[in-house]
Motif scaffolding. Structure first.
Motif, PDB file in Angstrom:
ATOM      1  N   TYR A   1      11.394  -3.859  -8.506  1.00 33.89           N
ATOM      2  CA  TYR A   1      10.528  -2.714  -8.799  1.00 33.89           C
ATOM      3  C   TYR A   1      10.980  -1.904 -10.144  1.00 33.89           C
ATOM      4  CZ  TYR A   1      11.218   2.685  -7.269  1.00 33.89           C
ATOM      5  OH  TYR A   1      10.038   3.938  -7.494  1.00 33.89           O
TER       6      TYR A   1
ATOM      7  N   LYS B   1       5.457  -0.039  -9.960  1.00 26.92           N
ATOM      8  CA  LYS B   1       5.555   0.574  -8.419  1.00 26.92           C
ATOM      9  C   LYS B   1       6.266   1.813  -8.577  1.00 26.92           C
ATOM     10  CE  LYS B   1       5.592  -4.383  -6.731  1.00 26.92           C
ATOM     11  NZ  LYS B   1       6.432  -5.685  -6.287  1.00 26.92           N
TER      12      LYS B   1
ATOM     13  N   ASP C   1       5.443   4.985  -6.698  1.00 29.52           N
ATOM     14  CA  ASP C   1       6.621   5.938  -6.276  1.00 29.52           C
ATOM     15  C   ASP C   1       6.270   7.701  -6.678  1.00 29.52           C
ATOM     16  OD1 ASP C   1       7.170   4.953  -4.301  1.00 29.52           O
ATOM     17  OD2 ASP C   1       9.346   4.123  -5.172  1.00 29.52           O
TER      18      ASP C   1
ATOM     19  N   VAL D   1      -1.257  -2.219   0.016  1.00 28.48           N
ATOM     20  CA  VAL D   1       0.254  -1.022  -0.070  1.00 28.48           C
ATOM     21  C   VAL D   1       0.129   0.726  -1.104  1.00 28.48           C
ATOM     22  CG1 VAL D   1       2.640  -1.334  -0.100  1.00 28.48           C
ATOM     23  CG2 VAL D   1       0.602  -2.779   0.924  1.00 28.48           C
ATOM     24  N   LEU D   2       0.013   0.052  -2.690  1.00 23.31           N
ATOM     25  CA  LEU D   2      -0.157   1.203  -3.372  1.00 23.31           C
ATOM     26  C   LEU D   2      -0.951   2.649  -3.204  1.00 23.31           C
ATOM     27  CD1 LEU D   2       1.179  -1.547  -6.652  1.00 23.31           C
ATOM     28  CD2 LEU D   2       2.467  -0.221  -4.877  1.00 23.31           C
TER      29      LEU D   2
ATOM     30  N   ILE E   1      -1.633   2.846  -0.538  1.00 22.85           N
ATOM     31  CA  ILE E   1      -1.197   3.983   0.409  1.00 22.85           C
ATOM     32  C   ILE E   1      -0.764   5.236   0.107  1.00 22.85           C
ATOM     33  CG2 ILE E   1      -0.144   3.575   3.096  1.00 22.85           C
ATOM     34  CD1 ILE E   1      -2.169   1.000   3.712  1.00 22.85           C
ATOM     35  N   ARG E   2       0.626   4.169  -0.865  1.00 17.03           N
ATOM     36  CA  ARG E   2       1.658   4.761  -1.146  1.00 17.03           C
ATOM     37  C   ARG E   2       1.141   6.331  -2.380  1.00 17.03           C
ATOM     38  NH1 ARG E   2       5.969   7.325  -0.264  1.00 17.03           N
ATOM     39  NH2 ARG E   2       7.391   7.827  -1.957  1.00 17.03           N
TER      40      ARG E   2
ATOM     41  N   ALA F   1      -0.070   8.804   0.148  1.00 15.10           N
ATOM     42  CA  ALA F   1       0.894   9.674   0.740  1.00 15.10           C
ATOM     43  C   ALA F   1       1.045   9.819   0.416  1.00 15.10           C
ATOM     44  CB  ALA F   1       1.747   8.077   1.379  1.00 15.10           C
TER      45      ALA F   1
END
Lengths: 230, 230, 230, 230, 230, 230
Positions: F67, F71, F75, F99-100, F102-103, F106
């Motif tokens: 993490y 990352k 977040d 993936v990141l 998308i994060r 989101a």
């Protein structure tokens, strides 16, 4: 840094030290694109870092003048330290001049390393402190930079430098050594240096590379025999 | 190469030789981006080639260590040859160090030309063999290269070099001369050199370029007259 | 240029002059990427310009040979002028050789500045006229250029140079000074030079940068007091 | 290559395959600086290599015309192969045009990869065979190259390619896979792809990265549970 | 340019025209590094030139604003002309925006070619006039340039362009054709295009390159026979 | 950022905003060398910063996995923020993947700007969040970087970005606006946009640039009259 370690790192060539770092899996340790202002300069020291950011006029107005981050860092550098400047490889301005070089020298700094330029380069070269840079440029830093902050990890010449890292420079270039590895890297580099010097002497005598560099069992036996002879 | 030709090529400047090649339609003959490690170095020789490929870890494991293509070539280079290395202009590692330079020197090689780096550059410069390179770098070759093969045509500094080509280097740079042209190119370069030297002397006396460089009929008559005078 | 101004500009370092230009809002005044052929060369002069265009074979046939724009300009350069050549930073050929350097020197030119190459670089360096260039290359200009026209504003090393502009060069680089500003820029640079020299001496004595560079009221009072002391 | 392996490599993204190579210590596997002529092109195949050398007029006369190394290689490429061209990243000429692209396509080649240019680029894009290159340029190869030899290890886009290596290309770029690793790399990339897809779905639902990417024990338990559910 | 010639040059691909120029010894004719703002754009026209010089603040104050050289040239460009801008390959600012593109379009200009940037690039692309540039950049020209003069020979994208030269651009790039050669170059390119199209069809049928490209006597006989068949 | 300001900045083109910044003396505000992954993407938001340092194997082992700073920042990014990554213009690896992306999407981030690469670029482009980058590259970040720290001033694409700065991107590029200036810069850009649109319409009708762009008194009177007409 203790004097014994400093002495070893001063004796070992940067090429030899970098080979030992490579044996331990470290290759991202080269500050590339910098050269000494005066031929023959070399140094060993621990890093004190300074970071410049790209010129932005509003930020320069606020942070560029007076007793800025650059000047504060030159006043703060301590004996045996190498002042390392992140200048993003920008060659279109200087990152220091003679007054600051004199200050670093007076403070006992071991060297200055910048991946930007140097102004009044002849005067700086005459100060006596080794300065490795991307070259001479007459412009003050404000043409390209805002002096920003100090004492954080930076990028210089393509390598990451943390405060306290050990830096060693000679005619081949500058490398960064993690402090915890310095002792063993220095020892092994000096041992390898002895061995390579002996090999070089054999090659100069006319022996082929084959079997000798690296040494096969036969050559190594001779080498070991000579080493043990007083 | 016969000694007479070598002598002529040693006397003629690279600039003059390149002008003669241009007159014969050859312009793709410059090994650019390389400089001598020690000022004043120059050389004449025939090419022996060595090719490095970009680092690929699996291939380095198989071909990079031990008595690799690089070391075999340094053991094989012969008297009067120039060892030419294709390193794709990569400056982030060395392509040779002092032990190999000593070996080439001991073999009687005329020079080493690489469009990559050199480590232990000060030691290499002290060996005595002219070394033209892209500069000093402390890293061993494995940071960027796999030593691959030898004795094939290669690209070095933007020029194609075939084994057996004649290479000449001085402070201006390095050129490649097809062997079949070497004699006439050398002769014509030396003749032109005489002429240009005479012109230079006239210009130094204060005469204008116009009519003199190149020479018109009047100036040429004077030149020819002086030449025929014992 | 009057001798008094020339003397001042010769004494002031390029770094100091450029700082004064910056104070007046001029930053696009650096001819970057050029270095003197011989260490220690410096110069002051007014610009005479020459422009090369990229090689186009049909145009070279028509304009490249004989008494071309390049040669006419070297015959025309006058005492105290700096012959400045626009070569688009192209390093793959020369823009002049020794015969033309001798001509410029014989005409009394102050210097030659080109952002292209120089052939017969050692011979050119020996002529005695300062030559700042992008480096040595053995090829004649026709490999990359057509000599085109003269006496118009050009781009050299990233700076615009008009005929008659004042150029000053030293180890830090070359700058362009608009003639109308030259006197005040020179005066202020020299004054600043005195001040910086005094500051440097204080820093060498061990005083910190803080409050001294730039000077606060206290330091300035000391400085002013010393200045007024005979 | 067996159809099953080809199918797997076609399904796995280049990004996923490269991550698996990195896990096995291979990072020097990227052919950088090349892009597909038509968006959306991708391919899998085994390498057939072709090497160009820098233009040298004498060698071009001898080897450049007629049924040269380039044309012979396009006639020889076999079904499922990727024709890979070393062009030293030179963008100033083409390395193929539509006639040769049609030939490779007619032979069943899987793709063409060149770190040089392509002429008649629109016509080439229309042929139907994926072509990854450094871009379009109208000049024939003779402006910059001599087509030289084939079927040897070459450098392309900074990576070494041996004949028989597996190449995979998509919108992210082109990678080189040593044949012996292809099966396991493909399998593991597909497995990872499943996992990453599941993670992506969770992140899209609003879950944080922390603990999920990479998965902690809790998340992995859920993932495993879902995988085993029919 | 007469309409028949314009028609031929519009039909012939830039790649084919450049091959014909090469046959006549012309290779320095490529404006490199420029791409159309909108895919599929192509053009034919005669050059009208405009030259920018590097930003110098004093000169920008005097010449940069108001009805400057740039604006005067856009007002003056005539029907069928290509406005060609020398911007030294500088990508850090624009050299035109939508208002000027609309003006050139309204004047009937055939295209705009600049080796600098374009601002409001989407709006410019929508105007309808082909614009080939080094890319989009939002900054006005004054960040990097002073608009200087027009209607003189310039360097654009590495090629010399004289006023009146013929420029042709398509997806492969832009070339410069000396007017006196345009007719024969166009005719020969179209003839070659026919021949190459016929060859391409044969290759698509599965015939090898050998003997066909270029055609041997046998293939040529077939080609000639088909050509003479109505 | 209040919705009204966001709306204005969304409407104003980046080119127009940058012209207003220039009027206020700000030119060092361009994040250069980045392009949207999908054509037509644009954005407005406030900066959240993330800094990568050059790969150093020992530091990657300690800070690169799990993490990490990258990352944690994805977040942490908040609604309306632009996640800006300093990657030193390094194109040889990615700085994020799908993936990141998308994060960030989101979390409601407005965009991602990185002067490094993006992997799984097609998947990232499909996420729906604007991503401006130096291009696609399949390698994970560890090939070139160590993710280091966040929420400090960084250099991205040659511009300094402070946390909280306003970033606006469209097809022309990305600019940085100091928050205190945003309102007036937006208002003035929109007013200028109206005026320029009116001028463009006049030019499209065939009026010359002279006197109209910029407007003289006569044209301005017409413009003002029309503006006041309902």
């Amino acid at each position: 840094m203790n004097p014994a370690l400093r002495e070893k790192l001063t004796t070992a060539p940067v090429a030899g030290l970098s080979a030992q770092l490579r044996k331990r899996g470290l290759e991202g340790v080269f500050i590339d694109g910098v050269r000494p202002l005066a031929p023959g300069q070399s140094f060993v020291g621990t890093a004190r870092t300074l970071r410049f950011l790209p010129l932005r006029e509003d930020l320069f107005t606020e942070y560029g003048g007076g007793y800025n981050a650059q000047k504060r860092t030159f006043d703060a550098v301590e004996e045996g330290e190498v002042l390392v400047i992140e200048a993003r490889g920008e060659k279109g301005s200087a990152t220091l001049g003679d007054v600051l070089a004199i200050r670093a020298h007076a403070r006992g700094a071991a060297a200055i390393v910048t991946d930007g330029g140097v102004r009044d380069a002849e005067a700086v070269a005459a100060v006596g402190i080794p300065v490795f840079s991307a070259g001479a440029h007459p412009a003050v830093l404000g043409r390209k930079h805002v002096p920003w902050d100090a004492d954080l990890a930076i990028a210089c010449g393509g390598a990451t430098v943390q405060p306290g890292d050990i830096l060693v420079g000679d005619a081949d270039g500058v490398i960064v050594i993690p402090p915890a590895l310095a002792e063993e890297v220095a020892d092994d580099a000096l041992a390898q240096e002895d061995e390579d010097g002996w090999i070089a002497a054999r090659v100069a005598e006319g022996h082929p590379i084959q079997g000798l560099f690296p040494m096969n069992a036969e050559w190594r036996a001779k080498y070991d025999a000579e080493q043990s002879t007083p």
